[in-house]
Design an enzyme around this catalytic site. Structure first.
Site, PDB file in Angstrom:
ATOM      1  N   HIS A 101       0.918  -1.236  -0.231  1.00  0.00           N
ATOM      2  CA  HIS A 101      -0.121  -0.107  -0.049  1.00  0.00           C
ATOM      3  C   HIS A 101       1.023   1.042  -0.096  1.00  0.00           C
ATOM      4  CE1 HIS A 101      -2.425  -3.030   2.316  1.00  0.00           C
ATOM      5  NE2 HIS A 101      -3.647  -2.469   1.804  1.00  0.00           N
ATOM      6  N   ASP A 104       2.287   2.091   3.329  1.00  0.00           N
ATOM      7  CA  ASP A 104       3.239   0.861   3.837  1.00  0.00           C
ATOM      8  C   ASP A 104       4.749   1.308   3.897  1.00  0.00           C
ATOM      9  OD1 ASP A 104       1.159  -0.570   4.220  1.00  0.00           O
ATOM     10  OD2 ASP A 104       1.448  -1.719   2.353  1.00  0.00           O
TER      11      ASP A 104
HETATM   12  C1  XLS Z   1      -7.599  -6.812   4.189  1.00  0.00           C
HETATM   13  C2  XLS Z   1      -7.133  -6.744   2.773  1.00  0.00           C
HETATM   14  C3  XLS Z   1      -6.106  -6.089   2.509  1.00  0.00           C
HETATM   15  C4  XLS Z   1      -5.935  -6.037   0.810  1.00  0.00           C
HETATM   16  C5  XLS Z   1      -5.202  -4.690   0.431  1.00  0.00           C
HETATM   17  O1  XLS Z   1      -8.581  -7.441   4.610  1.00  0.00           O
HETATM   18  O2  XLS Z   1      -6.831  -8.230   2.700  1.00  0.00           O
HETATM   19  O3  XLS Z   1      -4.739  -6.250   3.041  1.00  0.00           O
HETATM   20  O4  XLS Z   1      -5.327  -7.062   0.354  1.00  0.00           O
HETATM   21  O5  XLS Z   1      -5.590  -3.534   0.573  1.00  0.00           O
END
Ligand code: XLS
Ligand code: NI
Ligand code: NI
Length: 438
Positions: A101, A104
């Protein structure tokens, strides 16, 4: 050249490159089943499985939960050190891809322009690390759910100003994606939903979401993004109800809004189970629609009704998923991204390695067994035989749209003795065990 990337300093000292040693090895820091160079059906395991490490769980999460502070102390202190640690980890564990993200990897900021400026610098840093190591970007995404401004949603927010702010993150993330040569771009709508219908105009919100995705698609294509846009279904958590409930819901939405040529689905195991389905169900629905894009490989806990995001270790579950993936002709430009985190009380540095080794070995076993099942052909011919009444005669005419309801009635009236045909579930389940352990 070192077998792994080492930046400003080594962040996982004492752990080298994880190698395949086979099932006889007692070395816990080795692969028992994942042999990246092993050829299966003309492709290496590495090419089939396309493993990816998730930046957020591995390098950002600290084990905190709603009831307690973090338990895991990371030695990296800034953007550059975090990137160095990440690429050291990718090259030691051997996942050819990673996912992240925006915030991140890159610091968030109050203003759009500050955020964009640091994101651009971070992208240059990541690009340099990608070139040094050969690790590639499976997908990135914009985190439009953590910041308090998104408490009422991002593209479905009732306030247009918040929608626009989310768009600025998606634009910057698409810019980063194209610079990094990303193969896909993900939308996961954690706050795209509602807490009560009493204050929600669902129709309007869904139209806004479609328009938002259309603009993102148009911008991405304009700047040269060639990969797939992916929607990741999830029925709830953090919202009470999320609009992208499951595969079937998202497919209907994409088709309603003419987005099915550019968008596919990113299926996460623990999201499918939260929706009351199984992992292989949601994969199958996506594959049948020709829209299986990528996979967030994890597993839930049968006793917990939330997204526990555990590393996948259940070979039976992974096998059923791989059977769908193999039948789909593989993952194409998608991958198996470990959207999974180590437990709050797994506090040794090496635990992140054990977690990935387990996940990679689990899917390697599943790939081998699924390929064996396919090559053997017995299950497939049982499946074909189950529908053989549609292969010729009136059944075939029905499939071809050549029969009316009255024709069906007349056929039934002439057909006095219909045999009972067993579904053979128990036999098939026993066959699976033999493929697994025989
Ligand atoms: C949350 C999601 C997230 C997505 C990316 O439950 O899995 O991690 O994969 O935003
Ligand atoms: Ni996910
Ligand atoms: Ni998830």
């Amino acid at each position: 050249m070192s077998e792994f990337y080492k930046g400003s300093r080594e962040f996982f000292p004492g752990i080298g490159k994880i190698k395949f040693e086979g099932k006889g090895s007692d070395n816990p820091l080795s692969f028992k089943f994942y042999d990246e160079n092993k050829i299966i059906g003309g492709k290496t395991m590495r090419e089939h499985l396309r493993f990816s490490t998730a930046y957020w769980h591995s390098f950002c999460a600290d084990g905190s939960d709603p009831f307690g502070n973090g338990t895991i102390v990371h030695p990296w202190k800034n953007t550059e050190e975090k990137a160095d640690a990440a690429f050291e980890f990718f090259t030691k564990i051997g996942t050819p891809y990673y996912c992240f993200h925006d915030i991140d990897a890159s610091p968030d900021a109050d203003t759009v322009s500050e955020y964009e400026a640091s994101y651009k610098k971070t992208t240059e840093l990541l690009l340099a690390r990608q070139k040094e190591t050969g690790v590639k970007l499976l997908w990135n995404t914009a985190n439009a759910f953590s910041h308090p401004r998104y408490m009422n949603g991002a593209s479905t927010n009732p306030d247009f100003r918040i929608l626009a702010r989310a768009a600025s993150q998606v634009k910057a993330s698409l810019d980063a994606n194209v610079m990094l040569g990303g193969e896909n771009y993900v939308f996961w709508g954690g706050r795209e939903g509602y807490t009560t219908l009493l204050n929600t105009n669902m129709k309007k919100e869904l139209e806004h979401m479609a328009q938002f995705l259309t603009l993102a698609r148009d911008y991405g294509r304009k700047i040269g993004f060639k990969g797939s846009f992916l929607i990741e279904p999830k029925p709830m958590e953090p919202s009470k109800h999320q609009y992208d409930v499951d595969s079937a819901t998202v497919i209907g939405f994409l088709r309603e809004h003419g987005l099915e040529k550019d968008f596919k689905l990113n299926i996460e195991a623990n999201h499918a189970t939260l929706a009351g389905h199984s992992f292989d169900h949601d994969l199958r629905v996506a594959a049948d629609a020709g829209l299986l894009g990528s996979v967030d490989a994890n597993i839930g806990d049968a006793q917990n009704g939330w997204d526990t995001d555990q590393f996948p270790t259940d070979v039976y579950d992974a096998l059923k998923a791989m059977m769908v993936i193999v039948d789909n002709g593989g993952l194409n430009s998608g991958g198996l991204n470990f959207d999974a985190k180590i437990r709050r009380n797994s506090t040794d540095q090496e635990d992140l390695f054990h977690a990935h080794i387990g996940g990679m070995d689990t899917f390697a076993l599943a790939l081998e067994i699924a390929t064996k099942i396919k090559d053997d052909g017995k299950l497939n011919s049982m499946l074909t035989r189950r529908y053989e009444s549609f292969d010729s005669g009136k059944g075939k005419e029905f499939e071809q749209g050549k029969m009316t309801l009255e024709d069906l009635r007349d056929f039934a009236a002439d057909d006095s003795s219909i045999p009972q045909i067993s579904g053979k579930q128990e036999l098939i389940e026993n066959m699976l065990n033999r493929y697994m352990f025989g």
